[in-house]
Design an enzyme around this catalytic site. Structure first.
Site, PDB file in Angstrom:
ATOM      1  N   GLU A 160       0.823  -1.217   0.000  1.00 22.27           N
ATOM      2  CA  GLU A 160       0.000   0.000   0.000  1.00 22.27           C
ATOM      3  C   GLU A 160       0.859   1.271   0.000  1.00 22.27           C
ATOM      4  OE1 GLU A 160      -2.934  -0.501  -0.693  1.00 22.27           O
ATOM      5  OE2 GLU A 160      -3.651  -2.337   0.272  1.00 22.27           O
ATOM      6  N   HIS A 163      -2.983   2.130   8.477  1.00 22.08           N
ATOM      7  CA  HIS A 163      -4.032   1.319   7.864  1.00 22.08           C
ATOM      8  C   HIS A 163      -4.257   0.086   8.724  1.00 22.08           C
ATOM      9  CE1 HIS A 163      -6.367  -1.047   5.130  1.00 22.08           C
ATOM     10  NE2 HIS A 163      -5.389  -1.885   4.827  1.00 22.08           N
ATOM     11  N   HIS A 203      -7.202  -3.250   9.788  1.00 25.99           N
ATOM     12  CA  HIS A 203      -8.380  -4.033   9.417  1.00 25.99           C
ATOM     13  C   HIS A 203      -9.324  -4.083  10.620  1.00 25.99           C
ATOM     14  CE1 HIS A 203      -6.083  -6.293   5.954  1.00 25.99           C
ATOM     15  NE2 HIS A 203      -6.164  -4.986   5.773  1.00 25.99           N
ATOM     16  N   GLU A 224     -18.056  11.953  22.408  1.00 29.99           N
ATOM     17  CA  GLU A 224     -16.733  12.498  22.097  1.00 29.99           C
ATOM     18  C   GLU A 224     -16.363  12.340  20.616  1.00 29.99           C
ATOM     19  OE1 GLU A 224     -13.422  10.746  24.071  1.00 29.99           O
ATOM     20  OE2 GLU A 224     -13.431   9.056  22.694  1.00 29.99           O
ATOM     21  N   HIS A 275     -12.899  -3.812   3.825  1.00 33.28           N
ATOM     22  CA  HIS A 275     -11.450  -3.962   3.945  1.00 33.28           C
ATOM     23  C   HIS A 275     -10.902  -3.395   5.255  1.00 33.28           C
ATOM     24  CE1 HIS A 275      -7.333  -3.905   1.758  1.00 33.28           C
ATOM     25  NE2 HIS A 275      -7.151  -3.777   3.059  1.00 33.28           N
TER      26      HIS A 275
HETATM   27  O1  2HA Z   1      -0.628  -5.449   3.826  1.00 32.83           O
HETATM   28  O2  2HA Z   1      -3.525  -4.675   4.619  1.00 32.83           O
HETATM   29  O3  2HA Z   1      -4.257  -3.734   2.296  1.00 32.83           O
HETATM   30  C1  2HA Z   1      -1.841  -6.071   3.828  1.00 32.83           C
HETATM   31  C2  2HA Z   1      -2.923  -5.104   3.663  1.00 32.83           C
HETATM   32  C3  2HA Z   1      -3.244  -4.666   2.305  1.00 32.83           C
HETATM   33 ZN    ZN Z   2      -5.435  -3.884   4.176  1.00 38.89          ZN
END
Ligand code: 2HA
Ligand code: ZN
Length: 286
Positions: free
Chosen positions: A116, A140, A142, A170, A211
Site C-alpha cells: 500500500e 491502515h 483491518h 466524544e 477492507h
Molecule cells: O498489507 O492490509 O491492504 C496487507 C494489507 C493490504
Molecule cells: Zn489492508
C-alpha cells in the site's frame, strides 16, 4: 545513534504492537508509515546504507521529495514487528522527483515496503499540505466493526459520519471533519491511493469498504487514538444493531450544535441532516 534506539522507532513499534493486540492485524493485515523529522534523520544518518537502487514508487509525490519514511514491509505480520523490527520494517528515502524511492535501512531479509506504499505516500503528500506539515503518520488497519458496517450502511461519507458521531459524544470532538468512505476497490495500487488521498483533503480518516480504514495524524498517540475512537463507535453501532437496530433515543442535530459551542468545534451542516425517524439506522429500515 543506533536506529533501534531512536524514540520514533520505539513509538512506531509500540503502536504496531498495540494495533495487533486490538485484533486489527490478522496475518499480514494493515500497514503503518511515519514521515521522519529532519533532526531524527540526522541523528541516525551514520547508520543508513546507500547500497540499494532507486525504484519506482508507482505514484507521483513531488511534495515529498527528499523525505525519509519508516514503513512496515510487504507481507510482514504486525505481530512480528516488536520481535524482529529490522526484518519487518524499513526506512526509505524519496528522490528529488518524487517518483522513486530507495531503501536506507531495514528489510534485512530482502523485503520491500508495504504493497500500500502508493496510498501511504499519496496520503502523506495531501496531509502534509493541508496540515502545514503537522501530520506525519498514516495508519491502515483491518478494524473489525468498521468492516462489518460497510456491509450494511450506505457507503456515503454523510451516513458513516453521522451514525458514528451518534454513538459517542466524544466522536464529533475527536473527528469533527467527519470520515470518508471508499467503495470496494482493488487494494495495493495507485488508483485506490488517488481516490483515498482525494478524501484525505477533507478527512483524517477514510473507510475502505469490506477492507478496513486509513487514519492520519501528527503523533503516534493521536493517530492510534483516532483509529481506536472510530472503531469503538463502530463497535457500539454494531451492538445497537444486534439489539434489534432501533434507537429509542439518540444525539440529535441540535445536541451536536450545542456541542459545537461547548467544545469550540465546527461541524459541517452536511452531517446534521434531519431524519424522518431518529430511531432507524440506515440499511435497517425493515
Ligand atoms: O498489507 O492490509 O491492504 C496487507 C494489507 C493490504
Ligand atoms: Zn489492508
Amino acid at each position: 545513534m543506533k536506529v533501534l534506539e531512536a524514540r520514533f522507532m520505539r513509538d512506531f513499534i509500540n503502536m504496531a504492537q498495540e494495533g495487533y493486540e486490538q485484533g486489527w492485524h490478522e496475518r499480514n493485515g494493515g500497514n503503518l508509515s511515519y514521515r521522519i523529522k529532519p533532526h531524527e534523520v540526522e541523528a541516525i544518518r551514520d547508520r543508513l546504507s546507500d547500497h540499494h537502487d532507486w525504484q519506482p514508487i508507482g505514484a507521483s509525490v513531488p511534495d515529498l521529495a527528499g523525505e525519509f519514511f519508516l514503513v512496515t514491509g510487504t507481507g510482514q505480520f504486525f505481530r512480528n514487528v516488536p520481535i524482529d523490527p529490522e526484518v519487518t520494517l524499513g526506512i526509505i528515502e524519496i528522490d528529488e522527483t518524487g517518483e522513486n524511492y530507495r531503501i536506507r535501512w531495514g528489510y534485512v531479509e530482502g523485503g520491500r515496503p508495504t504493497s500500500e506504499l502508493p496510498t501511504h505516500l499519496l496520503n502523506h503528500q495531501v496531509r502534509k499540505r493541508v496540515t502545514n506539515g503537522k501530520d506525519r503518520i498514516i495508519y491502515h488497519a483491518h478494524t473489525t466493526n468498521i468492516i462489518a458496517l460497510s456491509f450494511v450502511l450506505p457507503l456515503k461519507d454523510e451516513v458513516f459520519t453521522r451514525e458514528l458521531w451518534e454513538m459517542a459524544t466524544e466522536c464529533p470532538v475527536v473527528f469533527p471533519q467527519g470520515i470518508g468512505v471508499v467503495e470496494w476497490m482493488v487494494p495495493g495500487g495507485r488508483e485506490i491511493g488517488i481516490v483515498t488521498s482525494e478524501l484525505m483533503e477533507k478527512y483524517s480518516a477514510v473507510v475502505w469498504a469490506m477492507h478496513g480504514m486509513f487514519c492520519s495524524g501528527s503523533t503516534f498517540d493521536e493517530t492510534f487514538g483516532l483509529m481506536h475512537t472510530i472503531e469503538k463507535a463502530a463497535e457500539i453501532l454494531c451492538k445497537v444493531m444486534m439489539m434489534g437496530g432501533r434507537k429509542r433515543q439518540t444525539i440529535t442535530p441540535n445536541n451536536f450544535r450545542d456541542l459545537e459551542k461547548g467544545f469550540k468545534i465546527t461541524l459541517d451542516e452536511r452531517f446534521l441532516y434531519e431524519k424522518e425517524d431518529n430511531g432507524v439506522i440506515p440499511g435497517m429500515e425493515d
